[in-house]
Write an enzyme that holds these catalytic residues in place. Sequence first.
Site, short mmCIF file in Angstrom:
data_model
loop_
_atom_site.label_atom_id
_atom_site.label_comp_id
_atom_site.label_asym_id
_atom_site.label_seq_id
_atom_site.Cartn_x
_atom_site.Cartn_y
_atom_site.Cartn_z
CG HIS A 65 22.07 8.16 -8.98
ND1 HIS A 65 23.15 7.30 -9.03
CD2 HIS A 65 22.27 8.96 -7.92
CE1 HIS A 65 23.96 7.57 -8.02
NE2 HIS A 65 23.46 8.58 -7.34
CB CYS A 193 26.17 9.47 -2.03
SG CYS A 193 24.45 9.24 -2.52
#
Length: 683
Positions: A65, A193
């Site tokens: 992603h 993250c």
Amino acid sequence: MSELITAELVDLDLSATTKDAAARSLAERMVAAHRVTDLDGFLADVAAREAQMPTGLDGGIGIPHCRSEHVNAPTLAFGRSGAGIDFGAADGPADLVFLIAAPAGADDDHLTILSGLARRLMDPEFTAALRAGTDPRAVAALIRGEEPPEEPEQEQVETGKQEQEQAETAAEAAGGTEAAESVPFRIVAVTSCPTGIAHTYMAAESLAAAGRAEGVEVTVETQGSAGFKKLDPAVVAAADAVIWAHDVEVREKARFRGKPLVDVGVKAGINRPAELIAEARRKAERGEISTATDSDKASGSGDGDGDGDGSGSGADHAHFGVRLRTYLMSGVSYMVPFVAAGGLLIALSFAIGGYEIASAKSVADHFVWGEADSWAALLNQIGSAAFGFLVPVLAGYIAYGMADRPALVPGFVGGAIALTVNAGFLGGLVAGLLAGAVVMAVQRVPVHATLRGIMPVLVIPLIASAVVGFLMFIVVGKPIASLQNALTDWLNSLSGSNAVILGVVLGLMMCFDMGGPLNKVAYAFAVGGLADPTPGSLKVMAAVMAAGMVPPLAMALATTVRRRLFTKTERENGRAAWVLGASFITEGAIPFAAADPLRVIPSVMAGGAVTGALSMAFGATLRAPHGGVFVVPLIGEPFLYLLAIAAGTLVATALVVLLKAARRTAPEAADAGADGSRVTVAA
């Protein structure tokens, strides 16, 4: 709002055998659906994100992603592989692959949908339904949450509250004799993250599920791309322990001070939540009060496999040298955007109006709309204003990395004083470290409860600013200024062999670990020189950027001219490396170095040394800290500069091809001797 995933974005028979091929196959569906505008550009962004940390998860899941300017609508593509694809998970290949594409400016609603999917991936029933599905339309609907019903979205994942309330009610009915025993162990957690799309929310859900299984109340704050909602201060105050599962800086860390702390990378929160909860309980039982809230975890420095604390773990585990580098990189990371904006504006002003534009009158007093020189002067003066923040921002955020928000004021004050006493970049480094150390010392002084509320906003900034100001003005400022002047004079005096030697050293450092500590030290040294630019410091910046472009460009060229020496995955990475190298993203060569370090790293180091030496010898200069080939028109001696890059790229390419060909020839010759056949290896 367009649907996140449609049947056309589902491939139930994904034939790809590598993660790069899988990403390309799914990305091609996005292009066909008009969700992605530039396939190669998008894949380069995916590869850059993958280089930060593997995206494979336990349970056979891969979730490549990224955010990308080549995405025009938040999109999810799904592929199911029969053979499995290696995404770096500890338990083996992934058969469920989700490619998540978010626009650079994705709105909160779409990111909330993406975070919901990330949470649902932790549900075994959901993944089982994906493995059993036979109709792409039904699978797309399942992923969209149309069946089964989607769980309510919330920023904070809280578990155990209903059990607690039921237990308390029962205790009250029994006379309240067991009320104390009904209160579960309480943990507050923070997950984050680098991209803030998937791992953040998966770690939150994993910790929540483990808490339910262990009878522990877990409240999670997700600091994702859609923003974050702070935990209730009362919940934090009542917590028995804290878990940080993060790969970027935890925001507002001081809230958790004085609690037992478990500090790990985000993938550890996904893969081993029960262990983290057990460790938090042990620390609480032993009465360990961590000081890790005084440290900062560098962006992207978490554990790569999710099974350890990683290089960026808390201060209670990290070596002093690791913490010091983290503090310095925190300041540099905040300073670089000011350098980039200011440097590019100043470079553009010189391109329009020549170097003499730096001495033009203030545009506030004299500006003519139709004069190019007036516009050049405007750009120059805006860029100079941006440059004026470099040292204070550097010092302020070094201090912030050490002691959080209370250290910002003394850090900025110390940085401003460093400019006043002409201590420059080195003065900013020292001021930031002094400010952080002073604030950490003040924070350790016990104070009455009535004073705690004003400590971070009044007392600490007041005392720390006074101490740092005294030290910078009276004690260390002038010696540092003398050292800064000596360094400046040395850089300006570099010529001939001295300049070439420095170029060789910088080139070796840039290419040794390709984005690691040595690379960052060389880059920080170059960027620091831009705070007070001189001819010597501009040559250093040019040499550093040129050398940093060599590793990915060399790997891209090698995979083009000698394809047989590389695997299919490496050849695909090579295509992306052209863009990454041209953009001065040295990390584009990391996949090659990881696969064959003994041949790739020495080769690119040699090429980087050649480029650094030639750039210094040619006298190329650079005011912009980044940009690669896209800022070549703003570089002094641009043609010679490109020649230096080309020479280093050719040297690195030739060496890596020779070393790989020699490796292949030896085993194939042995095979030929064993069976009597003749094997020809292309030279």
